[in-house]
Design a protein around this motif. Structure first.
Motif, PDB file in Angstrom:
ATOM      1  N   PHE A  43     -11.605  26.265  20.293  1.00  0.00           N
ATOM      2  CA  PHE A  43     -12.198  25.360  19.312  1.00  0.00           C
ATOM      3  C   PHE A  43     -12.166  25.953  17.908  1.00  0.00           C
ATOM      4  O   PHE A  43     -12.204  27.172  17.736  1.00  0.00           O
ATOM      5  CB  PHE A  43     -13.644  25.044  19.689  1.00  0.00           C
ATOM      6  CG  PHE A  43     -13.786  24.204  20.925  1.00  0.00           C
ATOM      7  CD1 PHE A  43     -13.042  23.047  21.081  1.00  0.00           C
ATOM      8  CD2 PHE A  43     -14.680  24.557  21.924  1.00  0.00           C
ATOM      9  CE1 PHE A  43     -13.181  22.255  22.223  1.00  0.00           C
ATOM     10  CE2 PHE A  43     -14.833  23.781  23.051  1.00  0.00           C
ATOM     11  CZ  PHE A  43     -14.073  22.628  23.206  1.00  0.00           C
ATOM     12  N   PRO A  44     -12.131  25.093  16.882  1.00  0.00           N
ATOM     13  CA  PRO A  44     -12.195  25.584  15.502  1.00  0.00           C
ATOM     14  C   PRO A  44     -13.497  26.337  15.253  1.00  0.00           C
ATOM     15  O   PRO A  44     -14.541  26.008  15.820  1.00  0.00           O
ATOM     16  CB  PRO A  44     -12.161  24.286  14.667  1.00  0.00           C
ATOM     17  CG  PRO A  44     -11.526  23.273  15.561  1.00  0.00           C
ATOM     18  CD  PRO A  44     -11.971  23.619  16.942  1.00  0.00           C
ATOM     19  N   ARG A  45     -13.419  27.371  14.416  1.00  0.00           N
ATOM     20  CA  ARG A  45     -14.643  28.110  14.080  1.00  0.00           C
ATOM     21  C   ARG A  45     -15.356  27.481  12.897  1.00  0.00           C
ATOM     22  O   ARG A  45     -16.539  27.721  12.683  1.00  0.00           O
ATOM     23  CB  ARG A  45     -14.337  29.583  13.793  1.00  0.00           C
ATOM     24  CG  ARG A  45     -13.285  29.849  12.732  1.00  0.00           C
ATOM     25  CD  ARG A  45     -12.957  31.345  12.675  1.00  0.00           C
ATOM     26  NE  ARG A  45     -11.853  31.627  11.785  1.00  0.00           N
ATOM     27  CZ  ARG A  45     -11.983  31.856  10.491  1.00  0.00           C
ATOM     28  NH1 ARG A  45     -13.177  31.819   9.936  1.00  0.00           N
ATOM     29  NH2 ARG A  45     -10.939  32.119   9.742  1.00  0.00           N
ATOM     30  N   ARG A  46     -14.657  26.666  12.130  1.00  0.00           N
ATOM     31  CA  ARG A  46     -15.284  25.898  11.061  1.00  0.00           C
ATOM     32  C   ARG A  46     -14.306  24.812  10.608  1.00  0.00           C
ATOM     33  O   ARG A  46     -13.173  24.743  11.087  1.00  0.00           O
ATOM     34  CB  ARG A  46     -15.692  26.781   9.871  1.00  0.00           C
ATOM     35  CG  ARG A  46     -14.552  27.488   9.163  1.00  0.00           C
ATOM     36  CD  ARG A  46     -15.078  28.357   8.024  1.00  0.00           C
ATOM     37  NE  ARG A  46     -15.762  27.568   7.012  1.00  0.00           N
ATOM     38  CZ  ARG A  46     -15.157  27.081   5.938  1.00  0.00           C
ATOM     39  NH1 ARG A  46     -13.875  27.315   5.733  1.00  0.00           N
ATOM     40  NH2 ARG A  46     -15.822  26.357   5.060  1.00  0.00           N
ATOM     41  N   PRO A 157      -9.508  21.468  10.561  1.00  0.00           N
ATOM     42  CA  PRO A 157     -10.092  22.511  11.412  1.00  0.00           C
ATOM     43  C   PRO A 157      -9.505  23.884  11.085  1.00  0.00           C
ATOM     44  O   PRO A 157      -8.308  24.013  10.837  1.00  0.00           O
ATOM     45  CB  PRO A 157      -9.701  22.067  12.822  1.00  0.00           C
ATOM     46  CG  PRO A 157      -8.465  21.252  12.645  1.00  0.00           C
ATOM     47  CD  PRO A 157      -8.593  20.581  11.311  1.00  0.00           C
ATOM     48  N   ILE A 158     -10.356  24.893  11.075  1.00  0.00           N
ATOM     49  CA  ILE A 158      -9.926  26.283  10.881  1.00  0.00           C
ATOM     50  C   ILE A 158     -10.145  27.011  12.198  1.00  0.00           C
ATOM     51  O   ILE A 158     -11.282  27.239  12.626  1.00  0.00           O
ATOM     52  CB  ILE A 158     -10.726  26.969   9.754  1.00  0.00           C
ATOM     53  CG1 ILE A 158     -10.642  26.157   8.459  1.00  0.00           C
ATOM     54  CG2 ILE A 158     -10.219  28.389   9.540  1.00  0.00           C
ATOM     55  CD1 ILE A 158      -9.247  26.017   7.895  1.00  0.00           C
ATOM     56  N   ASN A 167      -3.009  29.250  11.714  1.00  0.00           N
ATOM     57  CA  ASN A 167      -3.828  28.050  11.843  1.00  0.00           C
ATOM     58  C   ASN A 167      -2.988  26.777  11.887  1.00  0.00           C
ATOM     59  O   ASN A 167      -3.218  25.881  12.699  1.00  0.00           O
ATOM     60  CB  ASN A 167      -4.826  28.000  10.686  1.00  0.00           C
ATOM     61  CG  ASN A 167      -5.882  26.939  10.878  1.00  0.00           C
ATOM     62  OD1 ASN A 167      -6.749  27.084  11.728  1.00  0.00           O
ATOM     63  ND2 ASN A 167      -5.811  25.871  10.104  1.00  0.00           N
ATOM     64  N   LYS A 168      -1.981  26.683  11.013  1.00  0.00           N
ATOM     65  CA  LYS A 168      -1.149  25.472  10.957  1.00  0.00           C
ATOM     66  C   LYS A 168      -0.414  25.252  12.275  1.00  0.00           C
ATOM     67  O   LYS A 168      -0.311  24.124  12.767  1.00  0.00           O
ATOM     68  CB  LYS A 168      -0.138  25.599   9.815  1.00  0.00           C
ATOM     69  CG  LYS A 168       0.761  24.372   9.626  1.00  0.00           C
ATOM     70  CD  LYS A 168      -0.041  23.171   9.145  1.00  0.00           C
ATOM     71  CE  LYS A 168       0.855  22.057   8.617  1.00  0.00           C
ATOM     72  NZ  LYS A 168       1.722  21.477   9.627  1.00  0.00           N
ATOM     73  N   SER A 212     -10.116  16.999  16.077  1.00  0.00           N
ATOM     74  CA  SER A 212      -9.618  16.130  15.011  1.00  0.00           C
ATOM     75  C   SER A 212     -10.702  15.140  14.600  1.00  0.00           C
ATOM     76  O   SER A 212     -10.548  13.919  14.764  1.00  0.00           O
ATOM     77  CB  SER A 212      -8.362  15.382  15.492  1.00  0.00           C
ATOM     78  OG  SER A 212      -7.798  14.616  14.455  1.00  0.00           O
ATOM     79  N   PRO A 213     -11.804  15.648  14.056  1.00  0.00           N
ATOM     80  CA  PRO A 213     -12.912  14.755  13.705  1.00  0.00           C
ATOM     81  C   PRO A 213     -12.605  13.924  12.457  1.00  0.00           C
ATOM     82  O   PRO A 213     -11.896  14.377  11.558  1.00  0.00           O
ATOM     83  CB  PRO A 213     -14.062  15.734  13.433  1.00  0.00           C
ATOM     84  CG  PRO A 213     -13.381  16.973  12.936  1.00  0.00           C
ATOM     85  CD  PRO A 213     -12.090  17.060  13.707  1.00  0.00           C
TER      86      PRO A 213
END
Length: 729
Positions: A43-46, A157-158, A167-168, A212-213
């Motif tokens: 999951f993304p951390r931020r 997302p990061i 990240n990309k 992907s919020p």
């Protein structure tokens, strides 16, 4: 390729079938993932929200900002003070047409050097600083944007990333999976009523909102759902284990009127506290059932847990069983043996062949001599020895019990799960009852998460006769306080009392030899060792007639025991030691505890050490020395110890500063915790809520038949290491 895994639970699919062999290999190399499910939990951390964007011309100094900008220049230079390089990126504002520029700085920025080429458009997030008359972002988070993303206002997302898996790339690979985020591919297993009660999204939507919020609020609601999911599965696993353990057969060990337990209690020279009586009654009832007791007994240092445990041991012996008391160190095992023999008197001697009216009590440790070991093993096998006290030596294959009825594990956190399980397995005919003791108070959330399958009893009130302990911080950088520290030790000895001096390590390196003399002169911050402190005290004229000794783990077992016996007998005035004396050592004449470099110890450990003094009715004092400045963060921890004697309050403070891995999984099972979203520290409310929901579910009868999907997930959820941890803890 996607068609190959359609109509299946995609979490179980191999990454190579979903993303191709090359991408799957890269993910496995970077993170160890081999299945889609493992990758989905990356999951993304931020998140960086486009709505947070600030034009470069309006950047506020010393605040966290987010900008979208295009790279217009890059450069690299070597650092002068240390090895490595600084990668600098100059970007131009994409929000304005005035050409405002901003500098980005990356230390050893290997990944940034690969990602941020001239012409690249990215979203940067960081704190605005000032360097060489320019505003800059130092070590900012960034997300490279493609054309579609530049037009899409949704948060970026990061992810936790690496140089070869930036990240990309992670976002691109995750994007290939989002078309599979359906109810069919990601079936829900939490009860519908539970989801509705907490307003959590269903599983497929939660994955989509996490990766992907459309807005950040969705991402954090999804995060709550996954953390709750872990809490729910863990609590349900613990509840199921407790139910199965409760259904196992055990021999009921009912109380025998006028037996050893009653005789022991009637001979006590003091009244038991209300807590001791209440806990004792609960254990008496547990032992009388035909199912094994699994109880955790926690209480402060000196709260009287051993007496409660001994009362239970005698109840089992009265009912024809034997008991084993497992201690983590030979010093503590010998201490238990000595104190229990003393408390029992002639009840510790067999009545049939001996002169007593009780049962045999034996000690078995790794350093026991052959004859002593043979005698102990014979007594255990014959049943003449009702109580065997020992260390890991009790786990040996040659140790055979006639009828093991109770296992008492002292300071449970010192043992691995395999060791605890090996001792319980020695109850060959029936599962023995188990009593786990700890003097380290356990916060409620940890108790629910780690020991949720055990009945928990707590002794809070200290017995009469325990004197208060005063605690003070000693700032060693001040000469006057250093001098007073040594004179304070000397004063206590002059009163006929004894002193512990605890150091964080045994010896110093060759380069540090003799440093303590220099330390006393110039106030240098040096870690104190047992050997150096012993030499320093020995060289001081005021300690010429003081009987000094040192104790640490590298000494021979026989020598360690001999030193402890001499200290207990009052033949040693000052004992310079490592934390080998942390647990169980009981010397009533010891009134002063000096802990050198106290900031190097944890809160619970300091509290344990402090509990070694004030045990004989004499007031105790604990001095916490430190070379750190008064405003240092670690000194705040010492102030916490200084401010309270409440171990449960300190346990909460200890929990707040510890890392998750130290609480669940790492120390207990030898590997990482299986919990990935749930934080025992941050998610206390979720854990309590999940426990309540699980208890309600269990009351409904056969929950597994009503929720077959949930039952299947519970059966496979816990990884092997954590499964062993839960089954053997």
């Amino acid at each position: 390729m996607m068609d190959e895994i359609r109509l299946k639970n995609i979490e179980l699919a191999e990454l190579s079938k979903a993303l191709g062999a090359k991408n799957a290999g890269a993910l496995e190399k970077a993170f160890g993932y081999t299945t889609v499910g493992e990758f989905l939990w990356h999951f993304p951390r931020r998140y960086v929200d486009v709505g947070e964007l600030t034009p470069i011309a309006e950047l506020p100094f010393d605040e966290h900002v987010t900008v979208v900008a295009q790279v217009v220049n890059v450069s690299q230079r070597q650092m002068h003070s240390r090895r490595g390089f600084i990668f600098e990126v100059t970007v131009s504002d994409e929000l304005a047409n005035n050409g405002q520029e901003l500098r980005m700085t990356f230390f050893n920025g290997y990944q940034a050097r690969n990602d941020l080429q001239i012409g690249t458009i990215a979203m940067f997030s960081g704190k605005v600083g000032w360097y060489q008359d320019h505003l800059q972002l130092s070590q900012p988070d960034y997300a490279i944007l493609d054309t579609a993303e530049q037009a899409d206002p949704r948060p970026i997302p990061i992810y936790p990333a690496s140089a070869k898996m930036p990240n990309k790339k992670i976002r691109d690979l995750m994007g290939l999976l989002t078309e599979l985020f359906t109810e069919e591919q990601l079936p829900e297993f939490l009860p519908e009523a539970t989801l509705a009660q907490h307003h959590y999204p269903r599983r497929a939507k939660a994955y989509l909102d996490r990766h992907s919020p459309r807005e950040i609020k969705q991402a954090y609601i999804a995060r709550q759902r996954f953390a709750f999911e872990e809490a729910f599965l863990l609590q349900l696993s613990l509840a199921e284990r407790s139910r199965k353990l409760g259904n196992q057969p055990a021999i009921a060990r009912r109380q025998v009127k006028d037996g050893l337990a009653d005789k022991f209690e009637s001979r006590l020279p003091f009244e038991l506290t209300d807590d001791q009586l209440e806990v004792g009654a609960a254990i008496t009832a547990d032992l009388a059932r035909a199912h094994p007791m699994h109880r955790l007994l926690q209480g402060e240092v000196g709260s009287g847990k051993t007496i409660v445990a001994l009362r239970a041991i005698l109840q089992v012996i009265d009912a024809g069983g034997q008991a084993a008391l497992l201690a983590p160190t030979e010093v503590l095992a010998a201490q238990h043996y000595s104190s229990i023999k003393k408390m029992l008197g002639n009840l510790a001697e067999p009545g049939l062949f001996g002169e007593g009216e009780g049962t045999g009590v034996a000690l078995l440790t790794g350093s026991a001599k052959t004859a002593q070991r043979r005698e102990a093993l014979l007594g255990i096998a014959s049943g003449e020895t009702g109580l065997i006290i020992g260390t890991h030596a009790l786990l040996g294959e040659h140790v055979r019990f006639a009828e093991l009825g109770l296992v008492v594990i002292d300071e449970q956190h010192r043992f691995g799960v395999e060791q605890r399980d090996a001792l319980r397995a020695k109850g060959e005919d029936a599962v023995p009852h188990t009593l786990v003791m700890t003097a380290t108070p356990i916060p409620r959330t940890v108790a629910m998460t780690v020991f949720g399958d055990l009945d928990t009893s707590t002794i809070r009130k200290l017995p009469a006769g325990r004197a208060p302990i005063s605690t003070h911080i000693v700032p060693m950088q001040l000469t006057g306080f250093r001098d007073r520290l040594f004179s304070r030790i000397r004063e206590e000895v002059s009163k006929g009392h004894q002193v512990y001096v605890v150091c964080p390590r045994i010896t110093e390196t060759a380069a540090e030899q003799g440093i303590l003399v220099a330390t006393a002169e110039d106030g240098a911050n040096q870690t104190m060792s047992v050997e150096a402190m012993f030499e320093l005290l020995s060289s001081m004229p005021s300690f010429t007639d003081v009987r000094l000794e040192s104790l640490h783990s590298q000494l021979d077992s026989h020598d360690k025991q001999e030193i402890m016996d001499e200290f207990a007998a009052g033949q040693i005035d000052v004992l310079v030691s490592t934390t080998v004396i942390e647990v169980g050592v009981d010397v009533h004449n010891a009134t002063l505890m000096v802990i050198m470099d106290a900031e190097r110890f944890g809160i619970s450990q300091l509290h344990q050490l402090r509990g070694r003094v004030g045990r004989g009715g004499l007031p105790g004092t604990c001095l916490l020395t430190t070379w750190l400045d008064a405003d240092h963060q670690s000194v705040n921890r010492l102030r916490t110890i200084e401010s309270t004697l409440d171990g449960f309050e300190l346990a909460e403070a200890d929990l707040a500063e510890r890392k998750e891995g130290n609480i669940l999984g790492v120390q207990q099972s030898g590997s990482r915790s299986t919990l990935r979203e749930l934080s025992i520290i941050k998610d206390r409310g979720l854990i309590e809520s999940a426990r309540d929901d699980v208890q309600l579910l269990m009351q409904s009868g056969n929950w597994a038949a009503e929720h077959s999907q949930l039952a299947s997930v519970v059966g496979s959820w816990i990884d092997q290491s954590t499964s062993e941890f839960l089954n053997k803890n």
